[in-house]
Design an enzyme around this catalytic site. Structure first.
Site, PDB file in Angstrom:
ATOM      1  CB  CYS A   1      -2.136  -2.894   5.232  1.00 44.56           C
ATOM      2  SG  CYS A   1      -3.861  -2.347   5.109  1.00 44.56           S
TER       3      CYS A   1
ATOM      4  CG  ASP B   1      -6.550   0.026   1.229  1.00 49.26           C
ATOM      5  OD1 ASP B   1      -6.862  -1.143   1.515  1.00 49.26           O
ATOM      6  OD2 ASP B   1      -6.965   1.018   1.872  1.00 49.26           O
TER       7      ASP B   1
ATOM      8  CG  HIS C   1     -11.345   0.966   0.341  1.00 49.23           C
ATOM      9  ND1 HIS C   1     -11.424  -0.325   0.793  1.00 49.23           N
ATOM     10  CD2 HIS C   1     -10.383   1.564   1.100  1.00 49.23           C
ATOM     11  CE1 HIS C   1     -10.551  -0.491   1.788  1.00 49.23           C
ATOM     12  NE2 HIS C   1      -9.906   0.625   1.982  1.00 49.23           N
TER      13      HIS C   1
ATOM     14  CG  ASP D   1      -1.986  -1.121   1.178  1.00 48.77           C
ATOM     15  OD1 ASP D   1      -1.955  -1.939   0.241  1.00 48.77           O
ATOM     16  OD2 ASP D   1      -2.812  -1.197   2.114  1.00 48.77           O
TER      17      ASP D   1
ATOM     18  CG  HIS E   1     -15.105   0.087   1.735  1.00 54.58           C
ATOM     19  ND1 HIS E   1     -14.530  -0.187   2.954  1.00 54.58           N
ATOM     20  CD2 HIS E   1     -15.142  -1.080   1.051  1.00 54.58           C
ATOM     21  CE1 HIS E   1     -14.224  -1.479   2.984  1.00 54.58           C
ATOM     22  NE2 HIS E   1     -14.571  -2.037   1.842  1.00 54.58           N
TER      23      HIS E   1
ATOM     24  CG  HIS F   1      -8.549   5.132   2.956  1.00 54.72           C
ATOM     25  ND1 HIS F   1      -9.511   4.879   3.913  1.00 54.72           N
ATOM     26  CD2 HIS F   1      -7.980   3.922   2.686  1.00 54.72           C
ATOM     27  CE1 HIS F   1      -9.513   3.593   4.215  1.00 54.72           C
ATOM     28  NE2 HIS F   1      -8.607   2.988   3.481  1.00 54.72           N
TER      29      HIS F   1
ATOM     30  CE  LYS G   1      -4.047  -4.370   1.305  1.00 54.71           C
ATOM     31  NZ  LYS G   1      -4.745  -3.316   2.038  1.00 54.71           N
TER      32      LYS G   1
HETATM   33  C1  VGL Z   1      -4.645   0.694   5.704  1.00 48.92           C
HETATM   34  C2  VGL Z   1      -6.230   1.563   7.107  1.00 48.92           C
HETATM   35  C3  VGL Z   1      -7.199   1.440   6.138  1.00 48.92           C
HETATM   36  C4  VGL Z   1      -3.216   0.307   5.501  1.00 48.92           C
HETATM   37  C5  VGL Z   1      -5.600   0.550   4.719  1.00 48.92           C
HETATM   38  O1  VGL Z   1      -2.774   0.215   4.329  1.00 48.92           O
HETATM   39  O2  VGL Z   1      -2.513   0.080   6.508  1.00 48.92           O
HETATM   40  N1  VGL Z   1      -4.971   1.191   6.899  1.00 48.92           N
HETATM   41  N2  VGL Z   1      -6.873   0.930   4.943  1.00 48.92           N
HETATM   42 ZN    ZN Z   2      -8.301   0.967   3.409  1.00 50.17          ZN
END
Ligand code: VGL
Ligand code: ZN
Length: 197
Positions: A151, A47, A49, A9, A53, A81, A106
């Protein structure tokens, strides 16, 4: 052993100026790019979404960083995000994306968040990454990226549980560190048999 680098990410929304900015999130990019040359395979996660979401506070009329109860358990409610197709969801512009063998997305299931690159937050629905790694004969993983305590942590613990030999390069990760989450993540990763280096 076949050794993969998994870059978690490294996206604009997790870097300074982004919607869910991790302090100094951008400073790990040069080191990650350099590390890519030391591995048999490079895999990036993204990431990804849909708008609205269920992990977004705005979908619940709640404050960002508050907690809610989902059918699968407790869930942090995040600012909006990494919305599919947005600039915030794009990789950091300096990340060497061309070196990746695979990009796995994901968090696309509207009803279930997915911190881990292996399973959604119900800890049951697979992303398919395990099968990809196994069929390529990859047995050793080094994880880097954002955020250490979400993550990266969930991905590392799942990978260790699945039987991979897992190292997290802490120098190439940065954390959200919300309410003790970084200390808890380090303890959880170590308990799962992940090597922190
Ligand atoms: C993440 C919070 C929400 C991450 C992703 O990549 O750590 N944290 N979505
Ligand atoms: Zn996320």
């Amino acid at each position: 052993m076949t050794h993969a680098l998994i870059v978690i990410d490294v996206q604009n929304d997790f870097c300074p100026g982004g919607a869910l900015a991790v302090a100094d999130g951008d400073t790990i990019v040069p080191g990650i790019n350099a590390a890519m040359n030391d591995f048999d395979a490079v895999i990036l996660t993204q990431d990804w979404h849909p708008a609205g979401h269920s992990s977004f506070a705005s979908s619940h009329d709640a404050a960002p960083m508050s907690m809610t109860q989902m059918p699968y358990g407790p869930q942090v409610l995040w600012p909006d995000h990494c919305i599919q197709g947005s600039t915030g969801a794009q990789f950091h512009p300096d990340l060497t994306v061309d070196r990746a063998d695979l990009i796995i997305r994901k968090g696309f299931n509207p009803a279930i968040d997915s911190y881990s690159a292996f399973f959604e937050n119900d800890q049951t629905t697979p992303t398919g990454l395990k099968g990809y790694l196994r069929t390529r004969g990859i047995d050793r993983l080094t994880l880097v990226g954002l955020a250490t305590d979400f993550c990266v942590n969930y991905s590392a613990v799942d990978a260790a549980r699945l039987g991979f030999d897992v190292t997290v390069r802490m120098d190439l990760c940065r954390a959200i560190d919300f309410d003790g989450s970084l200390d808890a993540a380090k303890a959880g990763m170590q308990a799962a048999g992940v090597t922190l280096s």
